[in-house]
Design an enzyme around this catalytic site. Structure first.
Site, short mmCIF file in Angstrom:
data_model
loop_
_atom_site.label_atom_id
_atom_site.label_comp_id
_atom_site.label_asym_id
_atom_site.label_seq_id
_atom_site.Cartn_x
_atom_site.Cartn_y
_atom_site.Cartn_z
CE LYS A 163 44.78 23.29 49.45
NZ LYS A 163 44.72 22.88 50.87
CG ASP B 136 33.38 35.99 47.66
OD1 ASP B 136 32.89 36.86 48.40
OD2 ASP B 136 32.72 35.33 46.84
#
Ligand code: NAD
Length: 337
Positions: free
Chosen positions: A173, A230
């Protein structure tokens, strides 16, 4: 003989771990299990979620096989023991393979993605606090280091090369988190240049999720920081049939811990409903780690046979089978060749 710290864990943990130990022992690898405790059960019994004896065992064996641990959600509970173990033993690489099963019907039949998640830094570094006495402003700090990024990204490329994989995609990101994610992306570009035989791709994490759901085939090995990995690994679990099927290895330079991706599933605990596949496949990863490749292959073949046959499987795979955790474990032992 291989020495392993065995932590059965909370919720569905003990039931699936019993099946996994049964299968691994029957596969012929010589494992000396040393049972230790951690998690909510340990907290209730010994007053600490991570007793010294457990650490002493892991210090000695350097290999742990662990069931899921319950972490109380929100500020009132103890800190995640999973995160604590990963940080203490510098288990920096979390490897989570998700592959389609011939006998498990899903939207796609050709998914084969390995998530390589940075496991010790990022937003899960544990640097969280309130900024005001009223506790109405909270802050979490993400830590990304060059050293941490280099070792996980290099691990992903090495993994790709050693496992005959063609491509590594970094998901990031860096458009918004310019320093933390920017550093991770810069390092990924630098390391990619050292592996000309492996194709390199980069995707912004939100778009990556969309691409993964619409066209998972374009992903091979995926590397990302802690929280993105995750989340993405649960997404890949969903693509191939659910959390009951995905194993995980937590690898450091001198210690390793093997477990399922899923949690302690309190909603089905104690009901003989939990699918033991993920932990059994994690056990196969542990056998490979020990160099017990024949026993590992025997376990994988037996699991594939039972899962793909679909007769003696838990209800998440076949609601009409009538089989539970224990019956599925027995079927896998019988399928060992
Ligand atoms: P979860 O993974 O336990 O369960 C999510 C859903 O998947 C539930 O509906 C559950 O029934 C199902 N599921 C999970 N494993 C399954 C299996 N083996 N067979 C069939 N169905 C299965 O996630 P959660 O409910 O968000 O978390 C429960 C607890 O587990 C929390 O305390 C969380 O912190 C903990 N957790 C631990 C680990 C770990 O120890 N590595 C990982 C994730 C979550």
């Amino acid at each position: 003989m291989h020495y392993v710290t065995l932590i059965k864990g909370d919720g569905i943990g003990p039931s699936i771990m019993d099946e996994a130990v049964k299968v691994i022992d029957a596969a012929g690898a010589k494992i000396q299990w040393e049972e230790a405790h951690a998690g909510l059960g340990a907290y209730e019994k010994f007053g600490t979620p991570l007793p010294d004896e457990t650490m002493a065992s892991f210090d000695k064996t350097r290999v742990a096989f662990k069931g899921p641990l319950t972490t109380i959600v929100g500020g009132s509970g103890f800190r995640s023991i999973n995160v604590a173990l990963r940080q203490k033993y510098e288990l920096y690489a979390n490897v989570r393979p998700a592959k389609s099963w011939a006998g498990v019907k899903t939207r796609y039949d050709d998914v084969d993605i390995v998530i390589v998640r940075e496991n010790t830094e990022g937003l899960y570094a544990g640097l969280e606090h309130f900024l005001t006495p009223k506790k109405d402003i909270a802050e979490s700090l993400a830590v990304v280091t060059r050293t941490g990024s280099e070792r996980i990204i290099d691990y992903a490329f090495k993994y790709a090369r050693e496992n005959n994989r063609k491509k590594v995609t970094v998901c990031h990101k860096a458009n918004i988190l310019k320093y933390t994610q920017g550093l991770f992306l810069d390092v990924a570009r630098e390391i990619a240049a050292r592996y000309p035989d492996i194709q390199f791709d980069e995707k912004i994490i939100d778009a990556a999720c969309m691409h993964m759901v619409m066209n998972p085939k374009q992903f091979d090995v995926v590397v990302c920081t802690n929280m993105f990995g995750d989340i993405l690994s649960d997404l890949t679990a969903g693509l191939v049939g659910g959390l009951g099927l995905i194993p995980g290895a937590n690898i450091g330079s001198d210690a390793a811990l093997f477990e399922a991706v899923h949690g302690s599933a309190p909603d089905i605990a104690g009901k003989n409903l939990a699918n033991p596949t993920a932990v059994i496949m994690a056990g196969a990863m542990m056998l490979n780690h020990f160099g017990e490749t024949e026993a590992a292959q025997r376990v994988v073949r037996a699991v594939e046979k039972v899962v793909n046959d679909g007769t003696h499987v838990t209800p998440d795979l076949n609601s009409n089978s009538g089989a539970g955790t224990k019956e599925m474990g027995d079927a896998i032992v019988s399928a060992l060749e």
